[in-house]
Design a protein around this motif. Structure first.
Motif, short mmCIF file in Angstrom:
data_model
loop_
_atom_site.label_atom_id
_atom_site.label_comp_id
_atom_site.label_asym_id
_atom_site.label_seq_id
_atom_site.Cartn_x
_atom_site.Cartn_y
_atom_site.Cartn_z
N LEU A 59 75.53 13.86 10.00
CA LEU A 59 77.04 13.65 9.47
C LEU A 59 77.54 14.89 9.01
O LEU A 59 78.50 15.36 9.30
CB LEU A 59 76.85 12.68 8.19
CG LEU A 59 76.78 10.94 8.71
CD1 LEU A 59 76.83 10.31 7.39
CD2 LEU A 59 77.64 10.60 9.43
N LYS A 60 76.78 15.91 8.18
CA LYS A 60 77.39 16.99 7.43
C LYS A 60 77.77 17.90 8.79
O LYS A 60 78.71 18.63 8.92
CB LYS A 60 76.39 17.50 6.91
CG LYS A 60 76.14 16.96 5.27
CD LYS A 60 77.25 17.23 4.29
CE LYS A 60 77.46 18.63 3.98
NZ LYS A 60 78.36 19.01 3.15
N ARG A 61 76.71 18.06 9.75
CA ARG A 61 77.06 19.01 10.81
C ARG A 61 78.21 18.51 11.86
O ARG A 61 78.91 19.23 12.54
CB ARG A 61 75.79 18.87 11.83
CG ARG A 61 74.84 19.68 11.25
CD ARG A 61 73.62 19.77 12.26
NE ARG A 61 72.52 20.35 11.81
CZ ARG A 61 71.27 20.23 12.06
NH1 ARG A 61 71.01 19.45 13.34
NH2 ARG A 61 70.24 20.96 11.63
N GLY A 63 81.04 17.39 10.41
CA GLY A 63 82.13 17.37 9.45
C GLY A 63 82.50 16.12 8.48
O GLY A 63 83.51 16.36 8.21
N ILE A 64 81.64 15.33 8.54
CA ILE A 64 81.76 14.03 7.47
C ILE A 64 81.01 14.43 6.08
O ILE A 64 79.70 14.97 6.22
CB ILE A 64 81.03 12.84 8.14
CG1 ILE A 64 81.74 12.50 9.41
CG2 ILE A 64 81.26 11.78 7.04
CD1 ILE A 64 81.14 11.34 10.35
N GLU A 65 81.75 14.52 5.12
CA GLU A 65 81.24 14.72 3.76
C GLU A 65 80.28 13.48 3.49
O GLU A 65 80.66 12.60 3.62
CB GLU A 65 82.32 14.90 2.74
CG GLU A 65 83.30 16.35 2.94
CD GLU A 65 82.35 17.61 2.77
OE1 GLU A 65 81.52 17.65 1.90
OE2 GLU A 65 82.63 18.36 3.48
N VAL A 66 79.19 13.96 2.73
CA VAL A 66 78.29 13.20 2.20
C VAL A 66 78.19 13.02 0.56
O VAL A 66 78.25 14.20 0.16
CB VAL A 66 76.78 13.25 2.87
CG1 VAL A 66 75.79 12.37 2.38
CG2 VAL A 66 77.03 13.20 4.54
N ALA A 67 78.01 12.02 0.10
CA ALA A 67 78.10 12.22 -1.42
C ALA A 67 76.98 10.89 -1.84
O ALA A 67 76.88 9.67 -1.10
CB ALA A 67 79.26 11.66 -2.18
N LEU A 84 69.56 17.96 1.14
CA LEU A 84 70.45 17.41 2.33
C LEU A 84 71.94 17.98 2.34
O LEU A 84 72.60 17.92 3.20
CB LEU A 84 70.31 15.99 2.56
CG LEU A 84 68.95 15.42 2.54
CD1 LEU A 84 69.05 14.00 2.40
CD2 LEU A 84 68.21 15.72 3.84
N GLY A 85 72.22 18.62 1.32
CA GLY A 85 73.75 19.29 1.22
C GLY A 85 74.68 18.36 0.95
O GLY A 85 75.91 18.36 1.08
N ALA A 86 74.34 17.34 0.26
CA ALA A 86 75.17 16.03 -0.17
C ALA A 86 75.73 16.64 -1.71
O ALA A 86 74.87 17.14 -2.45
CB ALA A 86 74.61 14.65 -0.21
N GLN A 87 76.90 16.10 -1.94
CA GLN A 87 77.37 15.77 -3.49
C GLN A 87 76.54 14.78 -4.16
O GLN A 87 76.43 13.88 -3.47
CB GLN A 87 78.77 15.65 -3.33
CG GLN A 87 79.61 16.94 -2.88
CD GLN A 87 81.03 16.46 -2.86
OE1 GLN A 87 81.46 16.75 -4.37
NE2 GLN A 87 81.94 16.49 -1.90
N GLN A 170 82.86 8.04 16.42
CA GLN A 170 83.62 9.11 16.48
C GLN A 170 83.34 10.10 17.79
O GLN A 170 83.76 11.24 18.12
CB GLN A 170 83.42 9.94 15.20
CG GLN A 170 83.97 9.13 14.04
CD GLN A 170 84.13 9.96 12.74
OE1 GLN A 170 83.74 11.21 12.64
NE2 GLN A 170 84.04 9.28 11.49
N GLY A 171 82.19 9.71 18.59
CA GLY A 171 81.91 10.69 19.76
C GLY A 171 81.33 11.73 19.41
O GLY A 171 81.24 12.66 19.98
N ARG A 172 80.47 11.60 18.23
CA ARG A 172 79.88 12.88 17.70
C ARG A 172 78.25 12.60 17.89
O ARG A 172 77.59 13.52 17.03
CB ARG A 172 80.41 13.11 16.19
CG ARG A 172 81.78 13.44 16.33
CD ARG A 172 82.24 13.91 14.82
NE ARG A 172 83.80 14.07 14.95
CZ ARG A 172 84.45 14.46 13.87
NH1 ARG A 172 83.86 14.50 12.77
NH2 ARG A 172 85.76 15.02 13.88
N ALA A 173 77.75 11.93 18.65
CA ALA A 173 76.33 11.61 18.45
C ALA A 173 75.77 12.82 19.22
O ALA A 173 76.44 13.57 19.97
CB ALA A 173 76.06 10.46 19.36
N PRO A 174 74.56 13.39 18.93
CA PRO A 174 74.08 14.82 19.35
C PRO A 174 73.84 14.59 20.96
O PRO A 174 73.73 13.58 21.35
CB PRO A 174 72.61 14.77 18.70
CG PRO A 174 72.72 13.75 17.43
CD PRO A 174 73.69 12.62 17.82
#
Length: 181
Positions: A59-61, A63-67, A84-87, A170-174
């Motif tokens: 998700l982060k890669r 561009g979706i923010e994670v909290a 994991l880079g989440a807030q 979102q068409g962003r699957a790896p």
């Protein structure tokens, strides 16, 4: 969730998932199985599913923010979230207020937020956000307010299902999705 399964989801759910720019997750019962392990001195330990972690990184890669937003305290959630880079927000009494503050800081609307949770403190954000997701083992009173419920339980890959839904819609699957070794 393989992309081939997206066609089985209804158009409203996919449209909701396509708008998401912030994904918020409760911790206990959502990212964990809900059990609390306490040692003799009261220190707690939690178990997190590695596939959930990979989904959050994806998700982060994308561009979706994670909290992580949890009513409980504890260092385990903080450590995992930061890894994991989440807030990470612990000891939160009003989860909806925290989500609104995040939206303000990111310049997005509540319609652009997904919230995944499993119990009563998660109902207020469920009622306000664009996409409310419950794990399979969520309490029935909470699950009744979800737009979608995963097949897996909290702490057993449910968050990864949610991540895959967002990425797929979102068409962003790896690019390697569906590749075989």
């Amino acid at each position: 969730m393989p992309l081939s399964h997206l066609h089985a989801l209804d158009d409203d759910l996919l449209a909701r998932a396509a708008r998401i720019r912030l994904a918020c997750f409760d911790v206990d019962g959502t990212l964990t199985d809900g059990r609390l392990y306490l040692d003799g001195e009261g220190h707690e330990q939690k178990a997190f599913h590695v596939q959930d972690g990979q989904g959050l990184v994806l998700l982060k890669r994308a561009g979706i923010e994670v909290a992580f937003i949890t009513a409980r305290g504890g260092t385990a959630a903080v450590a995992r979230g930061h890894e994991l880079g989440a807030q990470v927000f612990i000891g939160v009494k009003d989860k909806l207020a925290q989500v609104k503050a995040l939206c303000e800081g990111l310049g997005i609307t509540l319609e652009q937020v997904a919230f995944m949770g499993d119990d009563l403190p998660d109902v207020p954000p469920f009622r306000a956000v664009g996409l409310a997701i419950a794990p399979a083992n969520a309490h029935a009173w909470t699950a009744a307010h979800a737009h979608w419920q995963t097949r897996r339980s909290g702490g057993e890959g449910a968050a990864r299902e949610a991540c895959d839904l967002l990425l797929g819609a979102q068409g962003r699957a790896p690019a390697f999705e569906g590749a075989t070794a």
